[in-house]
Scaffold this motif. Structure first.
Motif, mmCIF file in Angstrom:
data_model
loop_
_atom_site.group_PDB
_atom_site.id
_atom_site.type_symbol
_atom_site.label_atom_id
_atom_site.label_comp_id
_atom_site.label_asym_id
_atom_site.label_seq_id
_atom_site.Cartn_x
_atom_site.Cartn_y
_atom_site.Cartn_z
ATOM 1 N N MET A 133 0.846 -1.171 0.000
ATOM 2 C CA MET A 133 0.000 0.000 0.000
ATOM 3 C C MET A 133 0.895 1.239 0.000
ATOM 4 O O MET A 133 1.892 1.303 0.699
ATOM 5 N N ASN A 134 0.533 2.214 -0.794
ATOM 6 C CA ASN A 134 1.279 3.460 -0.897
ATOM 7 C C ASN A 134 0.588 4.509 -0.031
ATOM 8 O O ASN A 134 -0.603 4.746 -0.158
ATOM 9 N N LEU A 135 1.332 5.154 0.857
ATOM 10 C CA LEU A 135 0.787 6.147 1.765
ATOM 11 C C LEU A 135 1.384 7.509 1.431
ATOM 12 O O LEU A 135 2.597 7.686 1.507
ATOM 13 N N SER A 136 0.541 8.443 1.029
ATOM 14 C CA SER A 136 1.013 9.801 0.763
ATOM 15 C C SER A 136 0.961 10.600 2.053
ATOM 16 O O SER A 136 -0.028 10.571 2.772
ATOM 17 N N ILE A 137 2.034 11.312 2.339
ATOM 18 C CA ILE A 137 2.112 12.107 3.551
ATOM 19 C C ILE A 137 1.714 13.537 3.213
ATOM 20 O O ILE A 137 2.370 14.201 2.416
ATOM 21 N N LEU B 167 21.975 15.583 13.489
ATOM 22 C CA LEU B 167 20.891 15.919 14.418
ATOM 23 C C LEU B 167 20.262 17.257 14.046
ATOM 24 O O LEU B 167 19.043 17.420 14.142
ATOM 25 N N GLY B 168 21.079 18.197 13.608
ATOM 26 C CA GLY B 168 20.553 19.480 13.170
ATOM 27 C C GLY B 168 19.587 19.342 12.005
ATOM 28 O O GLY B 168 18.545 19.995 11.974
ATOM 29 N N LEU B 169 19.916 18.467 11.069
ATOM 30 C CA LEU B 169 19.015 18.225 9.935
ATOM 31 C C LEU B 169 17.677 17.662 10.407
ATOM 32 O O LEU B 169 16.618 18.059 9.922
ATOM 33 N N LEU B 170 17.736 16.739 11.345
ATOM 34 C CA LEU B 170 16.498 16.164 11.884
ATOM 35 C C LEU B 170 15.687 17.195 12.655
ATOM 36 O O LEU B 170 14.467 17.295 12.493
ATOM 37 N N LEU B 171 16.363 17.957 13.500
ATOM 38 C CA LEU B 171 15.668 18.933 14.335
ATOM 39 C C LEU B 171 15.060 20.068 13.519
ATOM 40 O O LEU B 171 14.064 20.659 13.928
ATOM 41 N N ASP B 172 15.629 20.363 12.378
ATOM 42 C CA ASP B 172 15.135 21.455 11.527
ATOM 43 C C ASP B 172 14.213 20.962 10.415
ATOM 44 O O ASP B 172 13.846 21.738 9.524
ATOM 45 N N LEU B 173 13.842 19.707 10.445
ATOM 46 C CA LEU B 173 13.028 19.119 9.392
ATOM 47 C C LEU B 173 11.696 19.841 9.237
ATOM 48 O O LEU B 173 11.014 20.139 10.217
ATOM 49 N N ALA B 174 11.354 20.143 8.003
ATOM 50 C CA ALA B 174 10.087 20.793 7.683
ATOM 51 C C ALA B 174 9.432 20.034 6.536
ATOM 52 O O ALA B 174 10.091 19.341 5.769
ATOM 53 N N TYR B 175 8.130 20.176 6.442
ATOM 54 C CA TYR B 175 7.374 19.492 5.387
ATOM 55 C C TYR B 175 7.942 19.823 4.007
ATOM 56 O O TYR B 175 8.094 18.945 3.166
ATOM 57 N N GLY C 157 11.292 14.727 -2.685
ATOM 58 C CA GLY C 157 10.419 13.726 -3.284
ATOM 59 C C GLY C 157 10.211 12.497 -2.413
ATOM 60 O O GLY C 157 10.085 11.398 -2.921
ATOM 61 N N THR C 158 10.158 12.689 -1.103
ATOM 62 C CA THR C 158 10.031 11.548 -0.193
ATOM 63 C C THR C 158 8.687 11.536 0.515
ATOM 64 O O THR C 158 8.582 11.064 1.634
ATOM 65 N N LEU C 159 7.658 12.027 -0.116
ATOM 66 C CA LEU C 159 6.353 12.114 0.542
ATOM 67 C C LEU C 159 5.491 10.875 0.352
ATOM 68 O O LEU C 159 4.422 10.782 0.917
ATOM 69 N N ASN C 160 5.929 9.935 -0.430
ATOM 70 C CA ASN C 160 5.196 8.695 -0.614
ATOM 71 C C ASN C 160 5.965 7.574 0.056
ATOM 72 O O ASN C 160 7.127 7.353 -0.233
ATOM 73 N N VAL C 161 5.296 6.881 0.942
ATOM 74 C CA VAL C 161 5.916 5.802 1.691
ATOM 75 C C VAL C 161 5.181 4.515 1.369
ATOM 76 O O VAL C 161 3.962 4.474 1.363
ATOM 77 N N THR C 162 5.935 3.470 1.096
ATOM 78 C CA THR C 162 5.328 2.174 0.853
ATOM 79 C C THR C 162 5.259 1.433 2.176
ATOM 80 O O THR C 162 6.279 1.239 2.834
ATOM 81 N N ASP D 195 10.892 20.415 3.156
ATOM 82 C CA ASP D 195 12.122 19.661 2.910
ATOM 83 C C ASP D 195 11.799 18.293 2.316
ATOM 84 O O ASP D 195 12.503 17.821 1.429
ATOM 85 N N LEU D 196 10.762 17.674 2.805
ATOM 86 C CA LEU D 196 10.364 16.373 2.277
ATOM 87 C C LEU D 196 9.822 16.509 0.857
ATOM 88 O O LEU D 196 10.083 15.662 0.009
ATOM 89 N N GLN D 197 9.095 17.567 0.601
ATOM 90 C CA GLN D 197 8.565 17.818 -0.740
ATOM 91 C C GLN D 197 9.696 17.961 -1.744
ATOM 92 O O GLN D 197 9.658 17.381 -2.812
#
Length: 78
Positions: free
Chosen positions: A1-5, A55-63, A70-75, A65-67
């Motif tokens: 199943m493909n899940l769009s975030i 850790l800085g990359l993780l802590l500063d993560l924003a939507y 191209g990582t907004l679809n998770v299988t 950034d995912l767009q």
């Protein structure tokens, strides 16, 4: 199943108690490492600097950034 975030899903995740606690712990760990770097407490400071950057990359993560990556679809795996 493909899940769009969606942005709404991402923002909801960012405000859950588990996520807030995780980010608090990561932030504290990063601050401890930075303090150790200032005090020359590490045998291999270059490794610690890399961890701080990660850790800085993780802590500063924003939507957005995912767009951009191209990582907004998770299988979902069973």
């Amino acid at each position: 199943m493909n899940l769009s975030i969606t942005e709404e899903m991402f923002e909801e995740w960012m405000t859950t108690p588990v996520t807030l606690k995780l980010f608090k712990l990561l932030k504290a760990e990063r601050e401890d490492m930075k303090e150790g770097l200032v005090n020359d407490a590490y045998e291999h400071p270059e490794l610690v600097k890399g961890r701080c950057q990660a850790l800085g990359l993780l802590l500063d993560l924003a939507y957005v950034d995912l767009q951009e990556k191209g990582t907004l679809n998770v299988t979902e795996q069973s």
